[in-house]
Every structure is written in structure tokens, then in C-alpha cells.
Design an enzyme around this catalytic site. Structure first.
Site, PDB file in Angstrom:
ATOM      1  N   CYS A   2       0.856  -1.180   0.000  1.00 32.87           N
ATOM      2  CA  CYS A   2       0.000   0.000   0.000  1.00 32.87           C
ATOM      3  C   CYS A   2       0.890   1.228   0.000  1.00 32.87           C
ATOM      4  CB  CYS A   2      -0.898   0.017   1.241  1.00 32.87           C
ATOM      5  SG  CYS A   2      -1.942  -1.442   1.406  1.00 32.87           S
ATOM      6  N   ARG A  49      -4.769   2.010  -1.010  1.00 32.36           N
ATOM      7  CA  ARG A  49      -4.881   0.596  -0.684  1.00 32.36           C
ATOM      8  C   ARG A  49      -4.765  -0.343  -1.879  1.00 32.36           C
ATOM      9  NH1 ARG A  49      -9.690  -3.243   1.751  1.00 32.36           N
ATOM     10  NH2 ARG A  49      -8.240  -4.812   2.506  1.00 32.36           N
ATOM     11  N   ALA A  51      -5.746  -4.090  -1.979  1.00 33.96           N
ATOM     12  CA  ALA A  51      -6.451  -5.020  -1.090  1.00 33.96           C
ATOM     13  C   ALA A  51      -5.951  -6.445  -1.313  1.00 33.96           C
ATOM     14  CB  ALA A  51      -7.953  -4.937  -1.352  1.00 33.96           C
ATOM     15  N   ASN A  75       2.080  -0.413   5.894  1.00 33.98           N
ATOM     16  CA  ASN A  75       2.241  -1.050   4.592  1.00 33.98           C
ATOM     17  C   ASN A  75       3.056  -2.304   4.829  1.00 33.98           C
ATOM     18  OD1 ASN A  75       2.877  -1.736   1.935  1.00 33.98           O
ATOM     19  ND2 ASN A  75       4.515  -0.240   1.796  1.00 33.98           N
ATOM     20  N   ASP A  97      -4.099  -8.477   9.011  1.00 30.71           N
ATOM     21  CA  ASP A  97      -2.913  -8.968   9.736  1.00 30.71           C
ATOM     22  C   ASP A  97      -2.279  -7.876  10.591  1.00 30.71           C
ATOM     23  OD1 ASP A  97      -0.440  -8.105   7.547  1.00 30.71           O
ATOM     24  OD2 ASP A  97      -2.444  -8.381   6.738  1.00 30.71           O
ATOM     25  N   LEU A 256       8.103 -14.042 -10.450  1.00 36.38           N
ATOM     26  CA  LEU A 256       9.104 -13.655 -11.448  1.00 36.38           C
ATOM     27  C   LEU A 256      10.091 -14.806 -11.597  1.00 36.38           C
ATOM     28  CD1 LEU A 256       9.894  -9.952 -10.443  1.00 36.38           C
ATOM     29  CD2 LEU A 256       8.214 -10.798 -12.084  1.00 36.38           C
ATOM     30  N   SER A 363       9.578 -13.232  -5.633  1.00 34.54           N
ATOM     31  CA  SER A 363      10.827 -12.934  -6.330  1.00 34.54           C
ATOM     32  C   SER A 363      12.016 -13.432  -5.507  1.00 34.54           C
ATOM     33  CB  SER A 363      10.918 -11.418  -6.558  1.00 34.54           C
ATOM     34  OG  SER A 363      12.035 -11.093  -7.328  1.00 34.54           O
ATOM     35  N   GLY A 364      13.202 -13.440  -6.129  1.00 35.14           N
ATOM     36  CA  GLY A 364      14.386 -14.024  -5.483  1.00 35.14           C
ATOM     37  C   GLY A 364      15.330 -13.020  -4.854  1.00 35.14           C
TER      38      GLY A 364
END
Length: 561
Positions: A2, A49, A51, A75, A97, A256, A363-364
Site C-alpha cells: 500500500c 490501498r 487489497a 504497509n 494482519d 518472477l 521474487s528471489g
């Protein structure tokens, strides 16, 4: 993911100041809200936001009936909120959360709050009862946060610096906008006037330290000892758990996939866990490159092996060059290797946003810093020096790779998840003896590769594929992306300009035309803010004049073999 923004003690009209918050609207395309603080007419929150969880009650600032004096804008994702609820018997009133932050603060104050959060986060917490404001940011700065504090106590906070640079204030000189340090929280006193005074800045977690929340994690009592089989087993267990906890989402998850070791491991484990969790849709993986790019070929192999629904994005040099200014504006940096590597990630994020319904992207990032993946680690004088360099890179991630990964995905309203930077996984890996973590037999990240070699998660040639920088792997071997950029920029920047670069840009003066070109674009959008980048990213222990791996002798000799 966010966009958060807040002002305390604004002298300017809030309805005008709020226009600055619209500069980060891309971070939250689903909804936005501005809210004044009761009793403090010159304080307000802004929130954009995206969501991902709790579609109904997820708007912010988050407030609950139990704590009417607390206001939270954050965020991020807190992966252990259910474990903490169970252990402390918290009475949640939403499915968000981040609500756990309110309960932790009420229970043990700010000291116990930030350190107990297993996740990625940047938060602004206001306690009107005790007249306090708190800022906090996760260990690696995966989620961004900037702040500006004037001499007279006007505080502005935002996910990106661009939301603060044009604020109206009473100072004659522009106040300093600066990144909030990862792994820290700051405490402010809130005065009746709405102005604030900074009381203390506290470091609550370092990468090497076992996090405070580990006591409540799902994985407990790992086998101890440093024999190789035990270590390999622990690495597999912790990394799989790092991916598993990040499945938390009400929106579609994608990944990715460059075809390198890191993104391939993430994709393989992610797909396996999604099947086990009976997630109804197939995993979509995304690769980008120019025609005949090594990354495209490698990613194709991985996707076929794991069975993902694979997408390829082909771009040409003109398309890459065209987005440079947009990329630098999104990044808020002029670091050379960061800009180069961001173009591909920016273009693939644009594709994901326009052509698919994925909102959460794995992603890594973080693996090269943690597991000593950069080619220059072969030149480390001692294992101890390599271990120290690994920790330095992790501390600075928020200035480089993590910044790139956040801004390029956030530019298109996507949420990035990076399991290699899981607190428990990184703390364990950094606790291993330095000699276990160094490159072996001419191969970087040897321990990580070895840990997964008997799992059949990946084809052998991918598991042992040498390091290829993302910005290089997306172009052909014949001509690297950095060479394409340099050829184009050579015509754009006059030799005389470069000769006088140190006069025009005394801080971090550019040494190349490419560096000069990026700096010019940066200064156009963010004049006088060059100190956001304390130094350029460059390899250590070698006489490097360019950050690209393809300029290093180790890379050249490996390609000849």
C-alpha cells in the site's frame, strides 16, 4: 503493498498538502482515504490501498473499538499474526494482519511491538491518549518509509520520498527528506499543537540476531551442529517455511522467473506448496528479455520442469531506453546498477498489471547478499571478510536491490514477496561458520545449491547455473544491456559535460556518461536530493570501473570454458 502518508503539525492547508499524497497513488490502486485526527486539526493520515487481505475491513487508518485512541497506518504483511493471537489470546476485530500491531502495543509498548513482527512492514502508529507517535520499519527495509522533520516540529511520513518533497512548510530552506532506517523504530512526543519532538530512535533487530518472534514461530528446535547434512536439511526446512508463510493472500499469486538459481528455487517451491494447499489456479511465472537472452532460455527450462503457466515478455533496446526517465522517477535513485536492473523489472511489472490478474508477486531478491552470490565474492581475501561483506550488503539492501524490487513492482500496484529475506532463514544462514558460506570450486552460492541438489526441484543445469546479473541476463551474450545503454547515452552526453561533472555534482560525482545521464534525470525530478544515495553500488576487492558482472574476469573466463 500500500501507500501510507501522514502529517503531524502541518502549518499549510491540509486540503492542499493532501495533493502530495497523490504522488504515491500507484501503490494502492484499489481505494484511497484521507482522515483528520480528532482533536488535532493539523494532523492527518493518507492511505492508498492494494487489497490483499480482508476486503471488507482493510481500509486505513486502522482503528478498533477496543483501542479508540490508537490510529495505525501500515504497509506490509505480518505473517505471524495468527500465532501471536493464539499465544497471547488477542481478540481481533478484523481479518487484517496488521491489527496485531495495536494489540502488541497495548500489551507491551513499542519495545515489544516491532521486534515481535515476523514480516515486512513500515508503520505509523498514533496514540492520542498518551500523545505519542511511533514509526517503524522491517529489518531489511523491504517496505519503504521516508520522513521529514522540520526545526519547529512538523513531521511528514510517506512510503516514497516523492510524497514529501513538495510539502508546504514554514522553513526558508527545504527540510531534509530522508529514508527511515530499516530495523529501527522512532518515538515522538505529540504536543497539543500537533507538532512533534523526536524522543529516541531504537534499533530493534539486526540481520544476524535471532528475531524475538522466533520463540512463537511454527518451526522450533532445529537440529544443532554444523555437519553438512544437518545444515543442508535446516536450510531446506527454513526456506520452504519462508515461502509457505508468504502464501497469505486473497488475491492471485504469481512469480518472477529469470531462470537463475534464486528465482527458480522460489518458483519451484512456491508451485509445490500451492498444490499442497489446494490453491485453485495454476502458478503463472514471468520472464523478460530480448531475443535470444540467456534468461529467457533458462526460465523456459525451469517452467517446463516445474509445470508453471509461463509468460515471456520480449522487449527491444528502444523500449528499454524509452522508460529510463519513468524508471528513475519511480526509483528515486541514480545508482547505475540499480537503474540498469530496474528497466526489465519495470517492464515485466507493467505486463503483469495489464495482461493478468496477479497482484502478489514472489521474487528471489536478497539471496545474492545473503548467500554470497555476487561474482566478486570469489576474490574475498578470507571467509571472514566475505561474511562481513555479506552483512554489509544486507544492511544496505534498502538502498539498492530491495529499493529496485519494491519501486518497480509498486509502480504498477503489485505486491512483492521475498522469501530469501525471511528473518528466521537469514538469521540461521548468517549463524553458519564463514567457511561454509564461501564460493567453492569456482561456484558461488555453493552451499545453497548443495542443499537442494538431491530434491529434483530444478534441472541440474539450472541448479548449478553460474551467476548472471539480472540486467545482463535479459540481453544476448553478443551485446550486454549496459553496452546498449552506453552506446545510446554516449551521443546524449557531451564530453565537456562529463569533464565538469564534479563541479556540477560535487556529491557522488558521476565518472561516466551513463552515470551523468541518470544523475541529470534524477536532479530534474528531485533537485538537491542526491544524498538519498550515500554511495554507488560497486564490487569489492577488485579494480572495477563498472558494476556489471560481465566486465569481470571471472565471468569472461567462465564463458570461455
Amino acid at each position: 503493498m500500500c501507500g501510507i502518508w501522514a502529517l503531524f503539525g502541518s502549518d499549510g492547508c491540509l486540503s492542499v498538502q493532501c495533493l502530495c499524497a497523490m504522488k504515491i497513488a500507484h501503490r494502492g490502486p484499489d481505494a484511497f482515504r484521507f482522515e483528520n485526527v480528532n482533536g488535532f486539526t493539523n494532523c492527518c493520515f493518507g492511505f492508498h490501498r492494494l487489497a490483499i487481505v480482508d476486503q471488507l475491513y482493510g481500509m486505513q487508518p486502522l482503528r478498533v473499538k477496543k483501542f479508540p485512541y490508537l490510529w495505525l497506518c501500515y504497509n506490509g504483511e505480518i505473517y505471524n499474526y495468527k500465532q501471536l493471537q493464539k499465544h497471547f489470546e488477542f481478540d481481533y476485530q478484523t481479518l487484517v494482519d496488521g491489527e496485531v500491531i495495536l494489540h502488541l502495543y497495548n500489551k507491551g509498548g513499542i519495545e515489544q511491538t516491532a521486534a515481535m513482527l515476523d514480516g515486512v512492514f513500515a508503520f505509523i502508529l498514533l496514540d492520542t491518549a498518551n500523545r505519542k507517535v511511533f514509526l517503524g520499519r522491517d529489518t531489511y527495509g523491504v517496505r519503504p518509509l521516508f520522513r521529514v522533520l522540520t526545526d519547529d516540529g512538523f513531521l511528514g511520513v510517506c512510503s516514497e520520498a516523492k510524497g514529501l518533497v513538495n510539502l508546504k512548510h514554514s522553513m526558508s530552506l527545504a527540510p531534509k527528506v530522508e529514508p527511515f532506517l530499516p530495523g529501527h523504530y522512532e518515538v515522538f512526543d505529540l504536543k497539543p499543537s500537533g507538532k512533534v519532538a523526536s524522543v529516541e530512535v531504537v534499533k530493534f533487530h539486526s540481520p544476524k540476531d535471532e528475531p524475538l518472534h522466533a520463540a512463537y514461530n511454527t518451526i522450533q528446535n532445529l537440529p544443532s551442529g554444523f555437519d553438512l547434512e544437518t545444515v543442508k536439511s535446516n536450510i531446506r526446512l527454513l526456506f520452504e517455511n519462508a515461502v509457505k508463510k508468504r502464501l497469505m493472500s486473497h488475491r492471485r499469486i504469481g512469480c518472477l522467473l529469470s531462470g537463475g538459481l534464486d528465482s527458480s528455487l522460489v518458483a519451484a517451491i512456491l508451485l509445490k506448496l500451492m498444490k499442497e494447499a489446494n490453491i485453485a489456479y495454476p502458478l503463472q511465472t514471468f520472464a523478460i528479455g530480448m531475443e535470444d537472452a540467456p534468461d529467457l532460455l533458462a526460465a523456459r527450462k525451469v517452467a517446463a520442469h516445474i509445470g508453471s503457466e509461463h509468460h515471456e515478455v520480449i522487449f527491444n533496446s528502444e523500449e528499454g531506453i524509452q522508460v529510463l526517465e519513468d524508471v528513475i522517477f519511480s526509483l528515486e535513485t541514480y545508482d547505475i546498477t540499480t537503474v540498469r536492473a530496474s528497466v526489465g523489472m519495470y517492464l515485466i511489472s507493467k505486463y503483469i498489471r495489464k495482461k493478468t490478474d496477479n497482484a502478489v508477486i514472489f521474487s528471489g531478491e536478497g539471496s545474492d547478499e545473503l548467500t554470497q552470490g555476487y561474482i566478486y565474492f570469489h576474490k574475498a581475501p578470507t571467509p571472514e571478510a566475505a561474511a562481513e561483506e555479506s552483512e554489509r550488503l544486507l544492511r544496505e539492501l534498502y538502498l539498492f536491490d530491495v529499493l529496485r524490487a519494491d519501486r518497480t513492482t509498486a509502480a504498477f500496484g503489485l505486491e512483492l514477496r521475498v522469501p530469501f529475506l525471511d528473518h528466521q532463514f537469514t538469521a540461521y544462514y548468517l549463524s553458519l561458520p564463514p567457511e561454509l558460506r564461501t564460493p567453492k570450486n569456482g561456484i558461488e552460492k555453493h552451499l545453497l545449491r548443495e542443499a537442494f541438489q538431491d530434491t529434483n526441484l530444478l534441472p541440474k543445469e539450472i541448479l548449478w547455473r553460474p551467476k548472471e546479473a539480472f540486467s545482463d541476463g535479459l540481453t544476448s551474450i553478443k551485446k550486454s544491456w549496459f553496452s546498449i545503454l552506453q552506446d545510446y547515452i554516449d551521443i546524449q552526453v557531451d564530453d565537456l559535460l562529463l569533464e565538469k561533472a564534479a563541479e556540477k555534482f560535487p556529491f557522488n560525482p558521476p565518472k561516466t556518461k551513463e552515470g551523468y545521464y541518470y544523475r541529470q534525470i534524477f536532479e530534474k525530478h528531485f533537485p538537491g536530493r542526491s544524498d538519498w544515495l550515500p554511495h554507488y553500488w560497486m564490487p569489492r576487492w577488485i579494480k572495477a570501473t563498472d558494476p556489471s558482472a560481465r566486465t569481470l574476469e571471472h565471468y569472461k573466463s567462465a564463458k570461455k570454458d
